[in-house]
Write an enzyme that holds these catalytic residues in place. Structure first.
Site, PDB file in Angstrom:
ATOM      1  N   ARG A 164     -21.580  10.667  -8.011  1.00 34.11           N
ATOM      2  CA  ARG A 164     -22.416   9.814  -8.570  1.00 34.11           C
ATOM      3  C   ARG A 164     -23.820  10.225  -8.831  1.00 34.11           C
ATOM      4  O   ARG A 164     -24.173  10.921  -8.216  1.00 34.11           O
ATOM      5  CB  ARG A 164     -22.556   8.394  -7.562  1.00 34.11           C
ATOM      6  N   ARG A 204     -20.616   9.870   5.715  1.00 35.29           N
ATOM      7  CA  ARG A 204     -21.145   9.127   6.474  1.00 35.29           C
ATOM      8  C   ARG A 204     -20.648   8.736   7.990  1.00 35.29           C
ATOM      9  O   ARG A 204     -21.261   8.638   8.960  1.00 35.29           O
ATOM     10  CB  ARG A 204     -21.443   7.592   5.831  1.00 35.29           C
ATOM     11  N   GLU A 227     -24.709   1.242   5.605  1.00 33.75           N
ATOM     12  CA  GLU A 227     -23.325   0.945   5.071  1.00 33.75           C
ATOM     13  C   GLU A 227     -22.637   2.349   5.093  1.00 33.75           C
ATOM     14  O   GLU A 227     -22.917   3.185   4.856  1.00 33.75           O
ATOM     15  CB  GLU A 227     -23.592   0.674   3.559  1.00 33.75           C
TER      16      GLU A 227
END
Length: 430
Positions: A262, A391, A349
């Site tokens: 990304r 994450r 998140e």
């Protein structure tokens, strides 16, 4: 992609739903363009019928020896042929314009999506676990002594620039172990089919899942036209692109572990420290292709699949339903799962699980054939992280941190690192 028939039948209702996303009324523009397109199509069909009729009459005139009539009809057919060609081009142009207009509009929203402006207005569904009370000042993952030798941002910057990382030693092993635990759980316990897919895709695949044309700047394109996937959602969902499957083959549940890419075009200045927001990262992605009547039920099931990984890892989390101002372009409803990060002192998140209805299926022309022999219908599609591997690594490191800079590993990871239980200050596992 929206069904133009739905907009024709309920324009005010369509505008009301778009208004929940903060958009001005659009049905008038759409229906005007649709009417022009249908008018051109009808005109082209009428002219084509006249041409066909005159063409038949040419043969009769020639057979009768009426040269004057023959030449008159021949000139008429030539003129009609040119008119038909012009009308067909105009109809095609209008059709492309309508498709572009519909393709630029976000999905409709489920009725229970809460109204709100941004992430502050998301509504908590549930939470699990209690953040540990530390008797020392919590550090972020990149500040831990045991991590510094195995998480190298300087070398990554030399190789590739900012927002990349080089993992090595025990930290790299933990990262790999987490991905393996996620895959094993989803395959063996959750019934997903393990899938390995390319990370380079054609432009039409990015269009099919809604990344293009609106969000092209968020992804990377190669010089020969391929796109690097921002997530395996693109490849897994597009497996059914252009297909009509049998109803009894639904649901189709896939899971894949891939590299993701990304550009982070809209995140300048956000999360620049550590590896929370990277240009290249790994994710274990879940995708389901379902019957329309089962998609909301499947959404809840997929959310539980993702939550279950965090529970295995003993990581406190909360699940929220995204509000109208925070939900993604292609979703009708989304659950975000946020894991507790002691170093930041807040939930962040780690998974986003969305049900997209038939929005992507219309773009992909993906259908199923009803078992009762009825007319083919569009499938429903869903996608969700199960989980973002990097994450998850951050969360394990920060939640397991000790005052001396070592990390106690969750029990579920022990079998994946040779029975080791601790990441020592010197970066070794024991």
């Amino acid at each position: 992609m929206h069904d133009i028939r739905v907009i024709r039948e309920n324009p005010s209702e369509f505008d009301a739903v778009m208004a929940r996303r903060g958009l001005a009324p659009v049905s008038g523009h759409i229906l005007k363009l649709d009417e022009e397109r249908r008018s051109k199509i009808l005109a082209a069909e009428t002219a084509q019928a006249a041409q066909n009729k005159a063409a038949k009459e040419i043969g009769a005139a020639k057979a009768s020896g009426d040269t004057a009539l023959f030449e008159k009809l021949r000139d008429e057919v030539a003129a009609q042929k040119a008119e038909v060609a012009t009308l067909q081009v105009e109809a095609k142009t209008l059709d492309a314009a309508l498709t572009e207009m519909l393709g630029a509009l976000p999905n409709l929203l489920h009725d229970d999506v809460p109204v709100g402006a941004d992430e502050a207005d998301n509504s908590e569904v549930r939470s699990w676990g209690t953040p540990a009370t530390l008797n020392f000042s919590a550090r972020e993952h990149f500040e831990l002594e045991c991590v510094k030798l195995g998480m190298d941002f300087e070398t990554a910057a030399k190789l590739s620039g900012s927002r990349f990382v080089v993992l090595s030693g025990s930290v790299a092993r933990l990262h790999r172990a987490l991905a393996q635990l996620m895959l094993d759980t989803h395959i063996e316990e959750n019934g997903l089919t393990e899938t390995w897919t390319p990370v380079l895709v054609k432009e039409e695949m990015m269009y099919g899942t809604g990344q293009l044309p609106k969000f092209g700047e968020d992804s990377y394109q190669t010089t020969n036209g391929w796109w690097l996937v921002p997530t395996a959602e693109v490849t897994l969902t597009n497996i059914v692109n252009g297909m009509t499957v049998e109803e009894n083959t639904l649901p189709r549940r896939f899971v894949a572990h891939t590299q993701c890419f990304r550009s982070e075009a809209g995140s300048a200045g956000r999360d620049t420290s550590g590896m929370l927001r990277q240009h290249q990262f790994e994710k274990v992605e879940m995708v389901s292709i379902t019957h329309p009547d089962k998609s909301l039920e499947e959404h809840d099931r997929m959310t539980r699949c993702a939550e279950g990984i965090l529970e295995k890892l003993e990581l406190p989390y909360r699940t929220v339903v995204l509000c109208t101002g925070d939900i993604g372009f292609g979703a009708i409803k989304t659950h975000d799962i946020e894991v507790w990060l002691p170093g930041q002192g807040k939930y962040r998140e780690i998974s986003s699980v969305s049900v997209c209805g038939d929005f992507q299926a219309r773009r992909m022309q993906a259908r199923f054939k009803p078992a009762d022999g009825g007319k083919p219908q569009h499938v429903h599609t869903l996608n969700g992280s199960g989980l973002a591997v990097g994450r998850a690594l951050i969360a394990v490191l920060e939640n397991g941190q000790q005052e001396d800079g070592s990390v106690i590993l969750p029990k579920a990871l022990h079998p994946y690192v040779g029975g080791k239980t601790t990441l020592n200050v010197d970066g070794s596992l024991c």
